[in-house]
Design a protein around this motif. Sequence first.
Motif, short mmCIF file in Angstrom:
data_model
loop_
_atom_site.label_atom_id
_atom_site.label_comp_id
_atom_site.label_asym_id
_atom_site.label_seq_id
_atom_site.Cartn_x
_atom_site.Cartn_y
_atom_site.Cartn_z
N HIS A 40 5.20 0.80 11.22
CA HIS A 40 6.57 -0.03 10.99
C HIS A 40 7.69 0.81 11.70
O HIS A 40 8.72 0.23 11.79
N GLY A 41 7.49 1.92 12.24
CA GLY A 41 8.60 2.49 13.10
C GLY A 41 9.50 3.28 12.48
O GLY A 41 10.75 3.45 12.63
N GLY A 42 9.17 3.62 11.12
CA GLY A 42 9.71 4.69 10.20
C GLY A 42 9.19 5.92 10.20
O GLY A 42 8.35 6.34 10.84
N THR A 43 10.02 6.74 9.22
CA THR A 43 9.49 8.04 9.11
C THR A 43 9.22 8.28 7.48
O THR A 43 10.22 7.56 6.64
N LEU A 44 8.58 9.40 7.00
CA LEU A 44 8.22 9.63 5.64
C LEU A 44 8.44 11.21 5.26
O LEU A 44 7.82 11.69 6.21
N THR A 77 -0.62 6.36 4.17
CA THR A 77 0.70 6.10 3.70
C THR A 77 1.88 6.19 4.85
O THR A 77 2.46 5.39 5.41
N LEU A 78 1.56 7.52 5.71
CA LEU A 78 2.26 7.92 6.64
C LEU A 78 1.84 6.96 7.82
O LEU A 78 2.85 6.73 8.62
N GLU A 79 0.62 6.70 8.02
CA GLU A 79 0.31 5.88 9.29
C GLU A 79 1.09 4.57 9.01
O GLU A 79 1.53 4.04 10.08
N ASN A 80 0.77 4.14 7.97
CA ASN A 80 1.55 2.55 7.78
C ASN A 80 3.27 2.61 7.90
O ASN A 80 3.81 1.71 8.60
N VAL A 81 3.76 3.71 7.65
CA VAL A 81 5.12 3.87 7.73
C VAL A 81 5.36 3.99 9.30
O VAL A 81 6.30 3.44 9.68
N ARG A 82 4.80 4.80 10.06
CA ARG A 82 4.80 5.00 11.33
C ARG A 82 4.55 3.50 12.01
O ARG A 82 5.03 3.33 13.17
N VAL A 127 0.72 -1.25 0.00
CA VAL A 127 0.02 -0.07 0.17
C VAL A 127 0.93 1.25 0.00
O VAL A 127 0.70 2.13 -0.60
N VAL A 128 1.90 1.15 0.77
CA VAL A 128 3.04 2.19 0.87
C VAL A 128 3.33 2.67 -0.40
O VAL A 128 3.39 3.85 -1.05
N LEU A 129 4.25 1.82 -1.02
CA LEU A 129 4.75 1.92 -2.35
C LEU A 129 3.81 2.02 -3.52
O LEU A 129 4.25 3.16 -4.30
N ALA A 183 8.92 15.93 -7.29
CA ALA A 183 8.36 15.67 -5.90
C ALA A 183 9.50 14.43 -5.58
O ALA A 183 9.74 13.58 -6.15
N LEU A 184 9.90 14.45 -4.33
CA LEU A 184 10.80 13.44 -3.83
C LEU A 184 10.39 12.90 -2.46
O LEU A 184 9.83 13.90 -1.45
N PHE A 185 10.04 11.93 -2.35
CA PHE A 185 9.50 10.95 -1.09
C PHE A 185 10.58 10.21 -0.41
O PHE A 185 11.04 9.18 -1.11
N ILE A 186 11.08 10.30 0.74
CA ILE A 186 12.10 9.54 1.26
C ILE A 186 11.35 8.79 2.42
O ILE A 186 10.97 9.43 3.32
N LEU A 187 11.65 7.34 2.36
CA LEU A 187 11.16 6.41 3.37
C LEU A 187 12.24 5.89 4.08
O LEU A 187 13.17 5.35 3.40
N ASP A 188 12.14 5.81 5.36
CA ASP A 188 13.08 5.63 6.36
C ASP A 188 12.70 4.82 7.36
O ASP A 188 11.79 5.29 8.26
N MET A 189 12.88 3.25 7.48
CA MET A 189 12.25 2.41 8.42
C MET A 189 13.40 1.23 8.68
O MET A 189 14.22 1.14 7.87
#
Length: 481
Positions: free
Chosen positions: A455-459, A448-453, A373-375, A469-475
């Motif tokens: 997982h313990g990550g940030t967006l 998307t943001l809630e799903n990343v959070r 879903v995030v991707l 636009a640039l989206f950076i996912l860090d988990m």
Amino acid sequence: MRRFAPLGLRTRLIAAFLLVAAICAVTTAALTYQQARNAILKQSQDTAVSTLRDLVEAQSTVLPVQQRELQRLVSELGKRGQPHPWTVYGEYGKLRASSNQGATTSTVVSEQLRAQVASNPHGAFQRTKDRLGNPYLVVGMPAVFELNGGRAPTGAVFYAVVSLDTEQTTVDAMVGAARKGAVPGLAIAVVPALLAARSVLRPVRDMRKAAQRLGRGRLDTRIEVRGADELAGLARTFNETARALEQSVSELRDAEARARRFAADVSHELRTPLAGMLAVTEVLDEGAEDLDPDTAKALRLVSAETGKLAVLVEDLMEISRFDARAAELNLDDVDVAEAVTKTLERRHWTDGRVSTDLPPGIRARLDPRRFDVVLANLVGNGLKHGGTPVRVSVRSAPGPEGARLLIEVADSGPGIAPEVLPHIFDRFFKADAARTRSTGSGLGLAITLENVRLHGGTLHAANGPAGGALFILDMPLEAGA
């Protein structure tokens, strides 16, 4: 320049208390010293002036005064000095005499004093110091005689030079005693300073602890009010503010809970009829070609809007699960490159619109469905609102708490407007407010943001250096760790 750390409130209170005590002690000592010094010196000079005047008046003077007679007079006067022994110098015209065996004139007798004595038949005095800094009192007294009911000068003038060493020693002893008493006094002043600081800091410390508990969500925190001073008034104000805040937050929580229940209930109730409507529209879509053009167009419009409504209901259901903290992770060990490829293939994005940089061998423990879903939301957002090609790059990097998974999704569009960036993950937010009937619900990036959070990550959202636009996912690679 090096900056010093600010002093604490306790230190500043004690320092201020001691400063006030020191100022009071110094002021009192200075005033006492001044008054005592003046009293000591005044007593000495009054005694010397009175004694010399009486002695001079008691002497009989034969005019004109000869050298021998002048010497006799100064010798007689020199024997009767009060309050201390003195040296008497006599002057008559050009004649000079002294009561000691040294010089017949003194360096401490100034011309200013001679002028004062010449103009005042009652004499004059002056406190002065010699070249070595020794203090002296110099008293000048003219010899006069009675003439026609008045006083006429004889021309003879006598100067008594009195050493003030004894008075200076007494004054120095007073200064030393004041200095020695100031240090113990300041040391003793520390005790009331500590007590005063404690009485002031105790309510401040209680208020700090209460504010910390209030910041941690303990809205029922209150402070015990002691006394009726300013600090007690501040404590009462704090309690009133905390009470009002607790009431407001309680009302907001109740309203939020009702809104969540309403959204969840409405979404749940809509799922069943929507499922039936979707089934009907699918059947009707299959036979749309056999209908007249206007009916077919209306049918396809109904089918499309029904599909949007179904997506919106699913998004609302997902958001309500996040709000209720009912969302859970079903973790699995997956190959990240393979998971990204499957997401693109399911949505038929492998036609060149999306380019990838997927190093092999990167494995992560995450929820495959939520990762999909995030991707999908990030890539779909780039395709819909940005420009092709959309670039997806994956890499791993070490972190302070373990290895991290970094995914960047960048499009080739005009980028995100600066005023939009702070709200890009807000619910129901759309960059173009006029597009109220766009295909999106405005919940995709929020989910998307809630799903990343989860997982313990940030967006993070930004604009790329080359535009777009640039989206950076860090988990973390181990979401369950």
